[in-house]
Design a protein around this motif. Structure first.
Motif, PDB file in Angstrom:
ATOM      1  N   UNK A 262       0.849  -1.273   0.167  1.00 13.19           N
ATOM      2  CA  UNK A 262      -0.068  -0.081  -0.020  1.00 13.19           C
ATOM      3  C   UNK A 262       0.841   1.335   0.021  1.00 13.19           C
ATOM      4  N   UNK A 263       1.793   1.385   0.853  1.00  9.95           N
ATOM      5  CA  UNK A 263       2.836   2.454   0.869  1.00  9.95           C
ATOM      6  C   UNK A 263       3.410   2.657  -0.545  1.00  9.95           C
ATOM      7  N   UNK A 264       3.517   1.786  -1.298  1.00  7.17           N
ATOM      8  CA  UNK A 264       4.157   1.830  -2.895  1.00  7.17           C
ATOM      9  C   UNK A 264       3.142   2.791  -3.593  1.00  7.17           C
ATOM     10  N   UNK A 265       1.806   2.793  -3.196  1.00  5.36           N
ATOM     11  CA  UNK A 265       0.798   3.260  -3.901  1.00  5.36           C
ATOM     12  C   UNK A 265       0.354   4.758  -3.375  1.00  5.36           C
ATOM     13  N   UNK A 266       0.789   5.007  -2.156  1.00  2.00           N
ATOM     14  CA  UNK A 266       0.324   6.407  -1.600  1.00  2.00           C
ATOM     15  C   UNK A 266       1.188   7.576  -1.782  1.00  2.00           C
ATOM     16  N   UNK A 267       0.509   8.770  -2.202  1.00  2.00           N
ATOM     17  CA  UNK A 267       1.149  10.005  -2.201  1.00  2.00           C
ATOM     18  C   UNK A 267       1.307  10.501  -0.776  1.00  2.00           C
ATOM     19  N   UNK A 268       2.418  10.529  -0.133  1.00  2.00           N
ATOM     20  CA  UNK A 268       2.682  10.597   1.095  1.00  2.00           C
ATOM     21  C   UNK A 268       2.648  12.110   1.748  1.00  2.00           C
ATOM     22  N   UNK A 269       1.624  12.850   1.559  1.00  2.00           N
ATOM     23  CA  UNK A 269       2.053  14.381   1.490  1.00  2.00           C
ATOM     24  C   UNK A 269       1.641  14.331   3.366  1.00  2.00           C
ATOM     25  N   UNK A 270       2.045  15.612   4.007  1.00  2.00           N
ATOM     26  CA  UNK A 270       1.910  15.714   5.354  1.00  2.00           C
ATOM     27  C   UNK A 270       1.347  16.888   5.634  1.00  2.00           C
ATOM     28  N   UNK A 271       0.044  16.783   6.452  1.00  2.00           N
ATOM     29  CA  UNK A 271      -0.545  17.837   7.084  1.00  2.00           C
ATOM     30  C   UNK A 271       0.247  18.307   8.101  1.00  2.00           C
ATOM     31  N   UNK A 272      -0.175  19.340   8.710  1.00  2.00           N
ATOM     32  CA  UNK A 272       0.553  19.908   9.821  1.00  2.00           C
ATOM     33  C   UNK A 272       0.387  18.924  11.084  1.00  2.00           C
ATOM     34  N   UNK A 273       1.642  18.772  11.844  1.00  2.00           N
ATOM     35  CA  UNK A 273       1.354  17.462  12.827  1.00  2.00           C
ATOM     36  C   UNK A 273       0.625  17.933  13.988  1.00  2.00           C
ATOM     37  N   UNK A 274       0.148  17.231  14.832  1.00  2.00           N
ATOM     38  CA  UNK A 274      -0.839  17.437  15.962  1.00  2.00           C
ATOM     39  C   UNK A 274      -0.051  18.307  16.996  1.00  2.00           C
ATOM     40  N   UNK A 275       1.390  17.972  17.088  1.00  2.00           N
ATOM     41  CA  UNK A 275       2.075  18.557  18.125  1.00  2.00           C
ATOM     42  C   UNK A 275       2.600  19.877  17.552  1.00  2.00           C
ATOM     43  N   UNK A 276       2.417  20.389  16.383  1.00  2.00           N
ATOM     44  CA  UNK A 276       2.851  21.690  15.729  1.00  2.00           C
ATOM     45  C   UNK A 276       2.158  22.882  16.130  1.00  2.00           C
ATOM     46  N   UNK A 277       2.839  23.699  16.969  1.00  2.00           N
ATOM     47  CA  UNK A 277       2.191  24.776  17.854  1.00  2.00           C
ATOM     48  C   UNK A 277       1.445  25.693  16.888  1.00  2.00           C
ATOM     49  N   UNK A 278       1.658  25.773  15.798  1.00  2.00           N
ATOM     50  CA  UNK A 278       0.842  26.649  14.987  1.00  2.00           C
ATOM     51  C   UNK A 278      -0.174  26.174  13.973  1.00  2.00           C
ATOM     52  N   UNK A 279      -0.509  24.859  14.572  1.00  2.00           N
ATOM     53  CA  UNK A 279      -1.299  24.258  13.442  1.00  2.00           C
ATOM     54  C   UNK A 279      -2.886  24.889  13.481  1.00  2.00           C
ATOM     55  N   UNK A 280      -3.080  25.521  14.490  1.00  2.00           N
ATOM     56  CA  UNK A 280      -4.482  26.105  14.285  1.00  2.00           C
ATOM     57  C   UNK A 280      -4.496  27.746  14.043  1.00  2.00           C
TER      58      UNK A 280
END
Ligand SMILES: O=P(O)(O)OC(CO)CO
Ligand SMILES: [Mg+2]
Ligand SMILES: [Mg+2]
Length: 280
Positions: A262-280
């Motif tokens: 499955x990993x081979x088929x996924x476009x692995x983009x990254x939304x802001x992390x949960x512990x990213x202080x400026x995520x909201x």
């Protein structure tokens, strides 16, 4: 030796059952819907009430423990996983389902110490299924042991995933591109229950071979991740690296073979992390 976290786990099971009863009763009432980060990120008074019920009951019994709760974080609490004993709570996983009375709704309670999940409880409250796992002691549904599917051929598999709550066309395109790649492997089918926690319990139960998603949060997956691994499954990041509970990305599968395919088929983009202080 006695299990130091058994009392906490027993408490979590009781709290999840009581919370599930509140959710079931609320389904009969008017459900006043509010929004959070976008017009499709829904919350109801029941989400908030249930989270407070769980947190209050835990505080009375374990006053030194910490919390990461979906609705508390939405209200401004920090979302940092420390080494301290921490209850990771999703009061209603599947709020959109709840709002529409689509019948898959879960209460999810994970418990971590030293950043490791020690137990996980997912109560699928409309199905009346209590999924539990204690690290090193197996996973269960209503007391019956769970085991992932032994299917190693992705072409004979069903894969669970979701479309997520972003309606940004670029993000949707990337999610659809990954979905198209997975579907056209080809697999037998793609499904989604509308709740990460229940999707993971479906992996643990052997009903689907894998679940992957980008955009979920730590409270969606903390409990379910242990339920999958204790049922014999494998967890990883969508880039094939080790699972990071705060990264908002997960592949949970019955085997390393299926997960890596499955990993081979996924476009692995990254939304802001949960512990990213400026995520909201
Ligand atoms: O219904 P919730 O708790 O917002 O969770 C969604 C994903 O964020 C379904 O898993
Ligand atoms: Mg959730
Ligand atoms: Mg929720």
């Amino acid at each position: 030796m006695a299990d130091v976290w058994q009392t906490a786990m027993d408490h979590a099971v009781g709290a999840a059952r009581r919370a599930g009863q509140v959710v079931r009763e609320a389904l009969q009432d008017d459900r006043k819907v509010m929004t959070k980060s976008s017009s499709v990120d829904l919350v109801t008074q029941t989400d908030q009430k249930v989270e407070q019920l769980i947190i209050q009951s835990v505080k009375e019994k374990f006053p030194t423990h910490r919390f990461i709760g979906e609705e508390s974080v939405a209200a401004g609490e920090s979302c940092v996983l420390t080494d301290a004993p921490t209850w990771i709570i999703d009061p209603i996983d599947g709020t959109t389902n709840f709002v529409h009375a689509f019948p898959f709704v879960a209460v999810s309670i994970g418990f971590s110490v030293n950043k490791q999940v020690e137990f996980g409880v997912v109560f699928s409250c409309l199905e009346d299924k209590m999924f539990t796992a204690r690290r090193g002691k197996g996973a269960f549904c209503n007391g019956e042991p769970l085991q992932v599917s032994d299917q190693e051929d992705i072409k004979q598999s069903i894969i669970a995933t979701e479309f997520g709550s972003s309606r940004d066309p670029d993000a949707v395109d990337r999610i659809f591109s990954s979905l198209r790649n997975v579907l056209c492997i080809p697999v037998h089918g793609v499904r989604g229950a509308g709740t990460a926690a229940i999707n993971m319990c479906l992996v643990a139960s052997g009903c689907v071979e894998a679940y992957y998603e980008i955009g979920i949060h730590v409270w969606d997956i903390a409990a379910g991740s242990l339920i999958v691994s204790e049922a014999g499954g494998v967890l990883m990041d969508v880039d094939g690296g080790p699972l990071d509970l705060m990264s908002r990305r997960i592949v949970a599968a019955n085997s390393r073979t299926i997960a890596e395919r499955i990993v081979r088929e996924i476009d692995a983009f990254g939304p802001p992390r949960d512990d990213e202080p400026l995520r909201r």
